[in-house]
Design a protein around this motif. Structure first.
Motif, PDB file in Angstrom:
ATOM      1  N   ALA A 152      -6.834  -0.934   1.557  1.00 32.04           N
ATOM      2  CA  ALA A 152      -5.873  -0.616   0.452  1.00 32.04           C
ATOM      3  C   ALA A 152      -4.981   0.438   1.100  1.00 32.04           C
ATOM      4  O   ALA A 152      -3.721   0.391   1.089  1.00 32.04           O
ATOM      5  CB  ALA A 152      -6.433  -0.075  -0.616  1.00 32.04           C
ATOM      6  N   LEU A 153      -5.282   1.676   1.646  1.00 31.50           N
ATOM      7  CA  LEU A 153      -4.548   2.661   2.165  1.00 31.50           C
ATOM      8  C   LEU A 153      -3.780   2.449   3.407  1.00 31.50           C
ATOM      9  O   LEU A 153      -2.586   2.570   3.403  1.00 31.50           O
ATOM     10  CB  LEU A 153      -5.322   3.613   2.571  1.00 31.50           C
ATOM     11  CG  LEU A 153      -5.933   4.653   1.296  1.00 31.50           C
ATOM     12  CD1 LEU A 153      -7.044   5.628   1.813  1.00 31.50           C
ATOM     13  CD2 LEU A 153      -4.800   5.537   0.499  1.00 31.50           C
ATOM     14  N   VAL A 154      -4.363   1.378   4.253  1.00 29.55           N
ATOM     15  CA  VAL A 154      -3.732   1.076   5.506  1.00 29.55           C
ATOM     16  C   VAL A 154      -2.747   0.056   4.968  1.00 29.55           C
ATOM     17  O   VAL A 154      -1.412   0.364   5.430  1.00 29.55           O
ATOM     18  CB  VAL A 154      -4.678   0.308   6.423  1.00 29.55           C
ATOM     19  CG1 VAL A 154      -3.646  -0.514   7.524  1.00 29.55           C
ATOM     20  CG2 VAL A 154      -5.341   1.267   7.274  1.00 29.55           C
ATOM     21  N   ALA A 155      -2.883  -0.704   4.036  1.00 32.48           N
ATOM     22  CA  ALA A 155      -1.645  -1.739   3.622  1.00 32.48           C
ATOM     23  C   ALA A 155      -0.671  -0.892   2.926  1.00 32.48           C
ATOM     24  O   ALA A 155       0.652  -1.145   3.259  1.00 32.48           O
ATOM     25  CB  ALA A 155      -2.172  -2.624   2.438  1.00 32.48           C
ATOM     26  N   THR A 215       5.571  -5.573   4.928  1.00 32.48           N
ATOM     27  CA  THR A 215       5.539  -5.981   3.529  1.00 32.48           C
ATOM     28  C   THR A 215       4.107  -6.748   3.117  1.00 32.48           C
ATOM     29  O   THR A 215       3.529  -7.160   3.931  1.00 32.48           O
ATOM     30  CB  THR A 215       6.640  -7.336   3.537  1.00 32.48           C
ATOM     31  OG1 THR A 215       6.396  -8.346   4.412  1.00 32.48           O
ATOM     32  CG2 THR A 215       8.073  -6.656   3.954  1.00 32.48           C
ATOM     33  N   LEU A 216       4.066  -6.828   2.012  1.00 30.19           N
ATOM     34  CA  LEU A 216       2.904  -7.347   1.154  1.00 30.19           C
ATOM     35  C   LEU A 216       3.268  -8.077  -0.005  1.00 30.19           C
ATOM     36  O   LEU A 216       4.181  -8.173  -0.581  1.00 30.19           O
ATOM     37  CB  LEU A 216       1.961  -6.337   0.602  1.00 30.19           C
ATOM     38  CG  LEU A 216       0.997  -5.307   1.437  1.00 30.19           C
ATOM     39  CD1 LEU A 216       0.293  -4.410   0.766  1.00 30.19           C
ATOM     40  CD2 LEU A 216       0.048  -6.195   2.219  1.00 30.19           C
ATOM     41  N   SER A 217       2.646  -9.550   0.090  1.00 32.06           N
ATOM     42  CA  SER A 217       2.744 -10.545  -1.082  1.00 32.06           C
ATOM     43  C   SER A 217       2.266 -10.066  -2.171  1.00 32.06           C
ATOM     44  O   SER A 217       1.353  -9.136  -2.178  1.00 32.06           O
ATOM     45  CB  SER A 217       2.509 -11.685  -0.445  1.00 32.06           C
ATOM     46  OG  SER A 217       0.858 -11.869  -0.195  1.00 32.06           O
ATOM     47  N   ILE A 218       2.842 -10.624  -3.279  1.00 36.18           N
ATOM     48  CA  ILE A 218       1.842 -10.488  -4.695  1.00 36.18           C
ATOM     49  C   ILE A 218       0.318 -10.834  -4.319  1.00 36.18           C
ATOM     50  O   ILE A 218      -0.558  -9.937  -4.951  1.00 36.18           O
ATOM     51  CB  ILE A 218       2.704 -11.141  -5.653  1.00 36.18           C
ATOM     52  CG1 ILE A 218       4.112 -10.643  -5.963  1.00 36.18           C
ATOM     53  CG2 ILE A 218       1.956 -10.916  -6.899  1.00 36.18           C
ATOM     54  CD1 ILE A 218       4.018  -9.075  -6.520  1.00 36.18           C
ATOM     55  N   GLY A 219       0.392 -11.903  -3.680  1.00 35.45           N
ATOM     56  CA  GLY A 219      -1.160 -12.102  -3.574  1.00 35.45           C
ATOM     57  C   GLY A 219      -1.933 -11.231  -2.792  1.00 35.45           C
ATOM     58  O   GLY A 219      -3.250 -11.027  -3.103  1.00 35.45           O
ATOM     59  N   ALA A 220      -1.311 -10.543  -1.483  1.00 35.12           N
ATOM     60  CA  ALA A 220      -2.224  -9.619  -0.863  1.00 35.12           C
ATOM     61  C   ALA A 220      -2.478  -8.471  -1.650  1.00 35.12           C
ATOM     62  O   ALA A 220      -3.457  -8.078  -1.726  1.00 35.12           O
ATOM     63  CB  ALA A 220      -1.409  -9.416   0.286  1.00 35.12           C
ATOM     64  N   MET A 221      -1.563  -7.943  -2.689  1.00 42.30           N
ATOM     65  CA  MET A 221      -1.722  -6.984  -3.414  1.00 42.30           C
ATOM     66  C   MET A 221      -2.716  -7.310  -4.533  1.00 42.30           C
ATOM     67  O   MET A 221      -3.661  -6.199  -4.830  1.00 42.30           O
ATOM     68  CB  MET A 221      -0.304  -6.525  -4.132  1.00 42.30           C
ATOM     69  CG  MET A 221       0.546  -6.017  -3.243  1.00 42.30           C
ATOM     70  SD  MET A 221       2.071  -5.234  -4.226  1.00 42.30           S
ATOM     71  CE  MET A 221       3.379  -6.408  -3.438  1.00 42.30           C
ATOM     72  N   ILE A 222      -2.633  -8.531  -5.118  1.00 39.37           N
ATOM     73  CA  ILE A 222      -3.842  -8.661  -6.080  1.00 39.37           C
ATOM     74  C   ILE A 222      -5.282  -8.535  -5.360  1.00 39.37           C
ATOM     75  O   ILE A 222      -6.097  -8.379  -5.998  1.00 39.37           O
ATOM     76  CB  ILE A 222      -3.726 -10.133  -6.737  1.00 39.37           C
ATOM     77  CG1 ILE A 222      -2.242  -9.860  -7.664  1.00 39.37           C
ATOM     78  CG2 ILE A 222      -4.755 -10.677  -7.334  1.00 39.37           C
ATOM     79  CD1 ILE A 222      -1.804 -11.403  -8.021  1.00 39.37           C
ATOM     80  N   ILE A 248     -10.837  -3.503  -4.215  1.00 41.98           N
ATOM     81  CA  ILE A 248     -11.257  -2.312  -5.001  1.00 41.98           C
ATOM     82  C   ILE A 248     -11.908  -2.326  -6.342  1.00 41.98           C
ATOM     83  O   ILE A 248     -12.964  -1.404  -6.581  1.00 41.98           O
ATOM     84  CB  ILE A 248      -9.887  -1.355  -5.322  1.00 41.98           C
ATOM     85  CG1 ILE A 248      -9.313  -1.049  -3.872  1.00 41.98           C
ATOM     86  CG2 ILE A 248     -10.032  -0.104  -6.174  1.00 41.98           C
ATOM     87  CD1 ILE A 248      -7.970  -0.417  -3.976  1.00 41.98           C
ATOM     88  N   VAL A 249     -11.583  -3.040  -7.227  1.00 47.52           N
ATOM     89  CA  VAL A 249     -12.406  -3.343  -8.493  1.00 47.52           C
ATOM     90  C   VAL A 249     -13.837  -3.700  -8.182  1.00 47.52           C
ATOM     91  O   VAL A 249     -14.573  -3.173  -8.832  1.00 47.52           O
ATOM     92  CB  VAL A 249     -11.809  -4.513  -9.645  1.00 47.52           C
ATOM     93  CG1 VAL A 249     -12.396  -4.927 -10.659  1.00 47.52           C
ATOM     94  CG2 VAL A 249     -10.420  -3.846 -10.016  1.00 47.52           C
ATOM     95  N   GLY A 250     -14.107  -4.550  -7.159  1.00 50.12           N
ATOM     96  CA  GLY A 250     -15.395  -5.013  -6.952  1.00 50.12           C
ATOM     97  C   GLY A 250     -15.918  -3.858  -6.358  1.00 50.12           C
ATOM     98  O   GLY A 250     -17.418  -3.556  -6.757  1.00 50.12           O
ATOM     99  N   VAL A 251     -15.762  -2.805  -5.577  1.00 55.42           N
ATOM    100  CA  VAL A 251     -16.201  -1.766  -4.948  1.00 55.42           C
ATOM    101  C   VAL A 251     -16.640  -0.659  -6.144  1.00 55.42           C
ATOM    102  O   VAL A 251     -17.829  -0.263  -6.134  1.00 55.42           O
ATOM    103  CB  VAL A 251     -15.726  -1.155  -3.855  1.00 55.42           C
ATOM    104  CG1 VAL A 251     -16.077   0.269  -3.594  1.00 55.42           C
ATOM    105  CG2 VAL A 251     -15.353  -1.792  -2.951  1.00 55.42           C
ATOM    106  N   VAL A 252     -15.771  -0.626  -7.143  1.00 55.01           N
ATOM    107  CA  VAL A 252     -16.172   0.259  -8.462  1.00 55.01           C
ATOM    108  C   VAL A 252     -17.211  -0.291  -8.892  1.00 55.01           C
ATOM    109  O   VAL A 252     -17.992   0.318  -9.538  1.00 55.01           O
ATOM    110  CB  VAL A 252     -14.731   0.355  -9.167  1.00 55.01           C
ATOM    111  CG1 VAL A 252     -15.048   0.939 -10.518  1.00 55.01           C
ATOM    112  CG2 VAL A 252     -13.841   1.331  -8.374  1.00 55.01           C
TER     113      VAL A 252
END
Length: 118
Positions: free
Chosen positions: A69-72, A82-89, A95-99
């Motif tokens: 996430a930080l590198v992106a 650039t990041l697509s919406i799909g990549a951001m999701i 991150i939610v999975g790790v939490v």
């Protein structure tokens, strides 16, 4: 407990710094020694975190997810990636999975005959 998370945070920061500098070596190879130092520091701190008793799945999952996430995000800021919406999701889901893994894992000493204190 705080020491474990401070070491893991340091490992994440070192890995992200190394990865960003790795990208910078494309244009300037003088960054290579700093890349090596950053990755060595990241793995050292990761190992110290594991020695303090956090489960490897939690440690590696957290390190990898937040690193991605930080590198992106920093790649967008520093290099104009650039990041697509799909990549951001996808990054958000990681991150939610790790939490979820972290909040459902009890922090207990490894079964080595010694109690781990931190």
């Amino acid at each position: 407990m705080k020491r474990k998370w401070a070491l893991l945070t340091g490992a994440i920061i070192a890995e992200v710094a190394g990865t960003l500098m790795l990208r910078a070596t494309i244009e300037n190879p003088l960054w290579i020694p700093l890349v090596v130092i950053s990755y060595a520091l990241a793995f050292t701190l990761l190992g110290l975190t594991l020695r303090l008793g956090l489960p490897i799945g939690v440690v590696y999952g957290t390190w990898a997810a937040f690193g991605v996430a930080l590198v992106a995000v920093l790649g967008m800021v520093v290099f104009g990636d650039t990041l697509s919406i799909g990549a951001m999701i996808g990054i958000a889901i990681i991150i939610v999975g790790v939490v979820l893994i972290e909040t459902s894992t009890k922090d207990k000493p490894r079964e080595t005959g010694e109690e781990v204190t931190a």
